[in-house]
Scaffold this motif. Structure first.
Motif, PDB file in Angstrom:
ATOM      1  N   SER A  83       0.816  -1.202   0.000  1.00  0.00           N
ATOM      2  CA  SER A  83       0.000   0.000   0.000  1.00  0.00           C
ATOM      3  C   SER A  83       0.858   1.263   0.000  1.00  0.00           C
ATOM      4  N   ARG A  84       1.909   1.266   0.813  1.00  0.00           N
ATOM      5  CA  ARG A  84       2.762   2.455   0.888  1.00  0.00           C
ATOM      6  C   ARG A  84       3.502   2.688  -0.423  1.00  0.00           C
ATOM      7  N   ILE A  85       4.068   1.638  -0.997  1.00  0.00           N
ATOM      8  CA  ILE A  85       4.785   1.778  -2.262  1.00  0.00           C
ATOM      9  C   ILE A  85       3.839   2.236  -3.361  1.00  0.00           C
ATOM     10  N   ALA A  86       2.662   1.621  -3.415  1.00  0.00           N
ATOM     11  CA  ALA A  86       1.695   1.954  -4.459  1.00  0.00           C
ATOM     12  C   ALA A  86       1.222   3.400  -4.330  1.00  0.00           C
ATOM     13  N   ARG A  87       0.981   3.850  -3.124  1.00  0.00           N
ATOM     14  CA  ARG A  87       0.515   5.219  -2.944  1.00  0.00           C
ATOM     15  C   ARG A  87       1.594   6.228  -3.317  1.00  0.00           C
ATOM     16  N   THR A  88       2.845   5.909  -3.023  1.00  0.00           N
ATOM     17  CA  THR A  88       3.942   6.802  -3.407  1.00  0.00           C
ATOM     18  C   THR A  88       3.993   6.973  -4.921  1.00  0.00           C
ATOM     19  N   ILE A  89       3.889   5.865  -5.644  1.00  0.00           N
ATOM     20  CA  ILE A  89       3.909   5.921  -7.103  1.00  0.00           C
ATOM     21  C   ILE A  89       2.693   6.665  -7.631  1.00  0.00           C
ATOM     22  N   HIS A 163      -4.277  -8.319  -9.966  1.00  0.00           N
ATOM     23  CA  HIS A 163      -3.067  -7.797  -9.339  1.00  0.00           C
ATOM     24  C   HIS A 163      -1.825  -8.649  -9.545  1.00  0.00           C
ATOM     25  N   THR A 164      -1.953  -9.854 -10.095  1.00  0.00           N
ATOM     26  CA  THR A 164      -0.758 -10.691 -10.164  1.00  0.00           C
ATOM     27  C   THR A 164      -0.555 -11.412 -11.481  1.00  0.00           C
ATOM     28  N   GLY A 174      -4.717   0.269 -10.701  1.00  0.00           N
ATOM     29  CA  GLY A 174      -4.585  -1.173 -10.541  1.00  0.00           C
ATOM     30  C   GLY A 174      -3.252  -1.670 -11.057  1.00  0.00           C
ATOM     31  N   GLN A 175      -2.766  -1.100 -12.136  1.00  0.00           N
ATOM     32  CA  GLN A 175      -1.456  -1.481 -12.670  1.00  0.00           C
ATOM     33  C   GLN A 175      -0.333  -1.089 -11.716  1.00  0.00           C
ATOM     34  N   VAL A 176      -0.499   0.042 -11.041  1.00  0.00           N
ATOM     35  CA  VAL A 176       0.483   0.461 -10.031  1.00  0.00           C
ATOM     36  C   VAL A 176       0.586  -0.587  -8.922  1.00  0.00           C
ATOM     37  N   VAL A 177      -0.560  -1.065  -8.443  1.00  0.00           N
ATOM     38  CA  VAL A 177      -0.550  -2.049  -7.359  1.00  0.00           C
ATOM     39  C   VAL A 177       0.141  -3.333  -7.803  1.00  0.00           C
ATOM     40  N   ARG A 235       0.621   6.038 -20.429  1.00  0.00           N
ATOM     41  CA  ARG A 235      -0.122   5.100 -21.263  1.00  0.00           C
ATOM     42  C   ARG A 235      -0.293   3.773 -20.536  1.00  0.00           C
ATOM     43  N   SER A 236       0.721   3.430 -19.738  1.00  0.00           N
ATOM     44  CA  SER A 236       0.671   2.232 -18.898  1.00  0.00           C
ATOM     45  C   SER A 236       1.696   2.411 -17.790  1.00  0.00           C
ATOM     46  N   ILE A 237       1.606   1.559 -16.786  1.00  0.00           N
ATOM     47  CA  ILE A 237       2.577   1.578 -15.690  1.00  0.00           C
ATOM     48  C   ILE A 237       3.651   0.546 -16.017  1.00  0.00           C
ATOM     49  N   CYS A 238       4.897   0.981 -16.085  1.00  0.00           N
ATOM     50  CA  CYS A 238       5.941   0.097 -16.572  1.00  0.00           C
ATOM     51  C   CYS A 238       7.285   0.420 -15.919  1.00  0.00           C
ATOM     52  N   GLN A 239       8.303  -0.342 -16.297  1.00  0.00           N
ATOM     53  CA  GLN A 239       9.679  -0.138 -15.859  1.00  0.00           C
ATOM     54  C   GLN A 239      10.558   0.088 -17.078  1.00  0.00           C
ATOM     55  N   SER A 240      11.713   0.691 -16.845  1.00  0.00           N
ATOM     56  CA  SER A 240      12.692   0.794 -17.916  1.00  0.00           C
ATOM     57  C   SER A 240      13.256  -0.598 -18.191  1.00  0.00           C
ATOM     58  N   PRO A 241      13.744  -0.858 -19.408  1.00  0.00           N
ATOM     59  CA  PRO A 241      14.292  -2.187 -19.720  1.00  0.00           C
ATOM     60  C   PRO A 241      15.399  -2.606 -18.756  1.00  0.00           C
ATOM     61  N   GLU A 242      16.314  -1.712 -18.429  1.00  0.00           N
ATOM     62  CA  GLU A 242      17.448  -2.064 -17.567  1.00  0.00           C
ATOM     63  C   GLU A 242      16.970  -2.472 -16.169  1.00  0.00           C
ATOM     64  N   VAL A 243      16.107  -1.661 -15.584  1.00  0.00           N
ATOM     65  CA  VAL A 243      15.651  -1.952 -14.221  1.00  0.00           C
ATOM     66  C   VAL A 243      14.704  -3.142 -14.220  1.00  0.00           C
ATOM     67  N   GLY A 244      13.878  -3.257 -15.226  1.00  0.00           N
ATOM     68  CA  GLY A 244      12.984  -4.411 -15.318  1.00  0.00           C
ATOM     69  C   GLY A 244      13.758  -5.717 -15.398  1.00  0.00           C
ATOM     70  N   GLU A 245      14.825  -5.730 -16.179  1.00  0.00           N
ATOM     71  CA  GLU A 245      15.661  -6.926 -16.290  1.00  0.00           C
ATOM     72  C   GLU A 245      16.369  -7.224 -14.975  1.00  0.00           C
TER      73      GLU A 245
END
Length: 334
Positions: A83-89, A163-164, A174-177, A235-245
């Motif tokens: 909840s805390r992480i999601a609310r920050t984002i 959520h998963t 919902g994508q943030v969560v 457009r969507s909630i995502c990560q950069s390629p480097e951090v996602g990997e």
């Protein structure tokens, strides 16, 4: 103008054009009169926090079964960290924090006793399978409030069930969560595994640490900041390629070193056998199910009622029921 209307006006003025506004919710399964004070998403948060299923999370396993120590995560503390992480984002992206919070607090209400070990066991014996995210939706729709359910908004229900796995949530909140859940569990599971001596700091892949950081706080900060930066176009909630990997590599490391480690998971087989025997017992003796589950038994069958009952158990309650049913009690002279 009521406080709710004031809040809805404020949302329209300060939130992103891509945010989900409370005033534009698709509504509830059963129409209700609006609250004068709270928006629909704020009401959903309160309904979840005051539910019995939410209170039970404090006695449900996150990763380690019944660890000795006060500082290991439970399903409750995991939920609060998500909840805390999601609310920050959400705040950084000008999304709806109230909707984000409601989804985050409700996302694991359907989790079984003994964590994913319990989920795997129920999935193997329940006709049609079992998934905790689907059960979470069932909890808020069917099981809470003596069978009435919490009657949550469509957006919260959609975020919980998405959520998963499978389809992404329809809202950015919902994508943030969904991403916040992954960020939270990977990092707090590392911290708990370090505390328990399952892994050591030098075991964490160096390449991953160079990208995400070497401490719990550095990793959380890097992952959250990256989601915010990568999702700016909204457009969507995502990560950069480097951090996602890097996060994917960290998750793979955790599966190899912790989630399948006999030292951490050696007792899971016992827990699963205990749940299996409880399931079989109540299948054969459905009259002994609590009254709350008798209506489900009549409407949806014995297996569904037994599954709902066991899925809702806490770890200590499951052990207590198993002990009562299968362990001989000491005989005393009165």
């Amino acid at each position: 103008m009521t406080p709710r209307v004031q809040r809805e006006e404020l949302e329209r003025s300060i939130l992103s054009a891509h945010a989900c506004l409370a005033s534009r919710s698709r509504g509830r399964q059963r129409p209700e009169e609006e609250c004068d004070i709270r928006t629909c998403f704020q009401r959903d948060t309160d309904r979840i926090v005051y539910s019995k299923a939410f209170r039970r999370l404090k006695h449900k396993t996150q990763v380690f079964l019944q660890p000795e120590g006060d500082h290991y995560r439970t399903r409750m503390t995991h939920t609060l960290e998500v909840s805390r992480i999601a609310r920050t984002i959400a705040r950084a992206l000008s999304l709806n924090e109230d909707l984000t919070e409601a989804i985050a607090l409700g996302h694991d209400l359907g989790h079984t006793p003994f964590g994913h070990a319990g989920e795997r066991l129920l999935s193997s014996i329940m006709p049609g399978g079992f998934a905790h995210y689907q059960q979470s939706l069932r909890v808020v729709d069917r099981l809470e409030k003596e069978g009435e359910g919490l009657n949550l908004t469509w957006e919260v229900r959609n975020g919980i069930v998405c959520h998963t796995k499978g389809q992404q949530a329809a809202t950015l909140e919902g994508q943030v969560v969904r991403l916040a859940d992954q960020i939270a569990y990977i990092n707090h599971d590392i911290e708990d595994a370090l505390r328990g001596g399952i892994i050591y700091p030098m075991d964490i892949p160096l390449a991953t640490s160079k990208v995400l950081g070497f401490t719990h706080g550095e990793r959380i900060n890097a992952l959250v900041l990256d989601v915010i930066t990568a999702s700016r176009d909204q457009r969507s909630i995502c990560q950069s390629p480097e951090v996602g990997e890097a996060m994917a590599a960290l998750r793979e490391f955790m599966f190899e070193s912790v989630y399948t480690n006999p030292l951490a998971k050696g007792e899971e087989g016992k827990a699963q056998e205990m749940l299996r025997r409880l399931f079989e017992y109540y299948q054969k003796n459905p009259d002994e199910l609590p009254a709350d589950f008798q209506e489900i038994r009549l409407e949806e069958g014995v297996d569904r009622a037994v599954c709902d009952y066991i899925a809702g158990m806490t770890d200590p309650f499951a052990i207590e029921q198993f002990t009562k049913l299968f362990i001989p009690m000491a005989w005393t002279v009165k």
